[in-house]
Motif scaffolding. Sequence first.
Motif, PDB file in Angstrom:
ATOM      1  N   UNK A  52       0.805  -1.301  -0.102  1.00  0.00           N
ATOM      2  CA  UNK A  52       0.032   0.193   0.171  1.00  0.00           C
ATOM      3  C   UNK A  52       0.439   1.042   0.204  1.00  0.00           C
ATOM      4  N   UNK A  53       0.188   2.143  -0.203  1.00  0.00           N
ATOM      5  CA  UNK A  53       0.645   3.905  -0.442  1.00  0.00           C
ATOM      6  C   UNK A  53       1.709   3.450   0.467  1.00  0.00           C
ATOM      7  N   UNK A  54       0.867   3.101   2.483  1.00  0.00           N
ATOM      8  CA  UNK A  54       1.161   3.799   3.746  1.00  0.00           C
ATOM      9  C   UNK A  54       2.556   2.394   3.458  1.00  0.00           C
ATOM     10  N   UNK A  55       2.148   1.821   3.633  1.00  0.00           N
ATOM     11  CA  UNK A  55       3.361   0.858   4.151  1.00  0.00           C
ATOM     12  C   UNK A  55       4.274   1.237   3.335  1.00  0.00           C
ATOM     13  N   UNK A  56       4.147   1.341   2.285  1.00  0.00           N
ATOM     14  CA  UNK A  56       5.716   1.686   1.473  1.00  0.00           C
ATOM     15  C   UNK A  56       6.369   3.110   1.796  1.00  0.00           C
ATOM     16  N   UNK A  57       6.309   3.833   2.570  1.00  0.00           N
ATOM     17  CA  UNK A  57       6.360   4.969   3.289  1.00  0.00           C
ATOM     18  C   UNK A  57       7.057   4.588   4.360  1.00  0.00           C
ATOM     19  N   UNK A  58       5.523   4.151   4.987  1.00  0.00           N
ATOM     20  CA  UNK A  58       6.782   3.042   6.594  1.00  0.00           C
ATOM     21  C   UNK A  58       7.728   2.527   6.288  1.00  0.00           C
ATOM     22  N   UNK A  59       7.858   2.342   5.793  1.00  0.00           N
ATOM     23  CA  UNK A  59       8.965   1.182   5.511  1.00  0.00           C
ATOM     24  C   UNK A  59      10.367   1.551   4.526  1.00  0.00           C
ATOM     25  N   UNK A  60      10.111   3.249   3.944  1.00  0.00           N
ATOM     26  CA  UNK A  60      11.237   4.215   3.643  1.00  0.00           C
ATOM     27  C   UNK A  60      11.780   5.014   4.933  1.00  0.00           C
ATOM     28  N   UNK A  61      10.868   5.292   5.455  1.00  0.00           N
ATOM     29  CA  UNK A  61      11.194   5.577   6.491  1.00  0.00           C
ATOM     30  C   UNK A  61      11.634   5.352   8.190  1.00  0.00           C
ATOM     31  N   UNK A  62      11.097   4.035   8.213  1.00  0.00           N
ATOM     32  CA  UNK A  62      12.582   3.509   9.048  1.00  0.00           C
ATOM     33  C   UNK A  62      13.830   2.981   8.264  1.00  0.00           C
ATOM     34  N   UNK A  63      13.222   2.695   6.927  1.00  0.00           N
ATOM     35  CA  UNK A  63      14.739   2.019   6.340  1.00  0.00           C
ATOM     36  C   UNK A  63      15.765   3.334   6.709  1.00  0.00           C
ATOM     37  N   UNK A  64      15.333   3.899   6.486  1.00  0.00           N
ATOM     38  CA  UNK A  64      16.299   6.156   6.108  1.00  0.00           C
ATOM     39  C   UNK A  64      15.924   6.433   7.415  1.00  0.00           C
ATOM     40  N   UNK A  65      15.314   5.937   8.456  1.00  0.00           N
ATOM     41  CA  UNK A  65      15.671   6.607   9.649  1.00  0.00           C
ATOM     42  C   UNK A  65      16.904   7.395  10.296  1.00  0.00           C
ATOM     43  N   UNK A  66      17.576   7.092   9.779  1.00  0.00           N
ATOM     44  CA  UNK A  66      18.844   8.549  10.534  1.00  0.00           C
ATOM     45  C   UNK A  66      18.692   9.529   9.510  1.00  0.00           C
ATOM     46  N   UNK A  67      18.354   9.223   8.008  1.00  0.00           N
ATOM     47  CA  UNK A  67      18.892   9.981   7.130  1.00  0.00           C
ATOM     48  C   UNK A  67      17.939  11.393   6.742  1.00  0.00           C
ATOM     49  N   UNK A  68      16.813  10.844   7.863  1.00  0.00           N
ATOM     50  CA  UNK A  68      15.730  11.004   7.939  1.00  0.00           C
ATOM     51  C   UNK A  68      15.356  12.107   9.425  1.00  0.00           C
ATOM     52  N   UNK A  74      11.152   3.363  15.111  1.00  0.00           N
ATOM     53  CA  UNK A  74       9.669   3.072  15.550  1.00  0.00           C
ATOM     54  C   UNK A  74       8.167   4.494  14.689  1.00  0.00           C
ATOM     55  N   UNK A  75       8.834   5.074  13.880  1.00  0.00           N
ATOM     56  CA  UNK A  75       7.553   6.021  13.918  1.00  0.00           C
ATOM     57  C   UNK A  75       6.409   5.493  12.622  1.00  0.00           C
ATOM     58  N   UNK A  76       5.745   5.701  12.412  1.00  0.00           N
ATOM     59  CA  UNK A  76       4.082   5.242  12.771  1.00  0.00           C
ATOM     60  C   UNK A  76       3.652   6.252  11.674  1.00  0.00           C
ATOM     61  N   UNK A  77       2.794   6.128  10.603  1.00  0.00           N
ATOM     62  CA  UNK A  77       2.225   6.972  10.057  1.00  0.00           C
ATOM     63  C   UNK A  77       0.434   7.548  10.680  1.00  0.00           C
ATOM     64  N   UNK A  78       0.214   8.803  10.159  1.00  0.00           N
ATOM     65  CA  UNK A  78      -1.035   8.806  11.058  1.00  0.00           C
ATOM     66  C   UNK A  78      -1.435   8.481  10.292  1.00  0.00           C
ATOM     67  N   UNK A  79      -2.203   6.817  10.349  1.00  0.00           N
ATOM     68  CA  UNK A  79      -3.836   6.305   9.799  1.00  0.00           C
ATOM     69  C   UNK A  79      -5.453   7.565   9.565  1.00  0.00           C
ATOM     70  N   UNK A  80      -5.389   8.198  10.744  1.00  0.00           N
ATOM     71  CA  UNK A  80      -6.299   9.248  10.746  1.00  0.00           C
ATOM     72  C   UNK A  80      -6.072  10.194   8.872  1.00  0.00           C
ATOM     73  N   UNK A  81      -4.930  10.681   8.377  1.00  0.00           N
ATOM     74  CA  UNK A  81      -4.460  10.945   6.962  1.00  0.00           C
ATOM     75  C   UNK A  81      -5.159  10.412   6.099  1.00  0.00           C
TER      76      UNK A  81
END
Length: 166
Positions: free
Chosen positions: A125-141, A146-153
């Motif tokens: 899903x778009x959310x799943x991909x974004x979560x993956x990118x954020x967790x794989x690049x946590x240091x760079x970002x 353990x950050x999660x996307x706000x599913x309410x948005x």
Amino acid sequence: MSEPKAFDCSNEPLTQGVTLLEASAGTGKTYALARIFLRLVAEEGVEVAKILTVTFTTAATEELRGRIRSLLVEAHEILLEEPKPGEDPAFLRLRKEEEIGVSKEDCIRRIKLAITCFDEAIISTIHGFCSRVLSENALETDSLFEAELDKAADEMAMEGVREYWR
């Protein structure tokens, strides 16, 4: 304004970059995406781990994953046999070595490798991909591991996606 051209997933030229399919429910998006995936693997030799396939819902993601894998398996089996009347246009195309510039044997080998490595495919899903990118690049970002996307948005995210693509 001219009428949009029908998309022929079995014969449309594969161009580098992003392909956006926007269509109503039941119009064949999953069918088209599965065949584009097959063609990228067989014709272009793209590794499954290098193809990003995203959709909107978890259910659609699971259906797409299953359909792509089934199509790869079916293509592998069909290409080992002689052509039959009424064969899928995508499979017929893969038999046209002079048109696609790849031998049938290479297509079969590439498809077999894709089936073997299918667990590496990024179908999400778009959310799943974004979560993956954020967790794989946590240091760079500078974000939390353990950050999660706000599913309410969801609605705001969809609006942003539509605006970006248009």
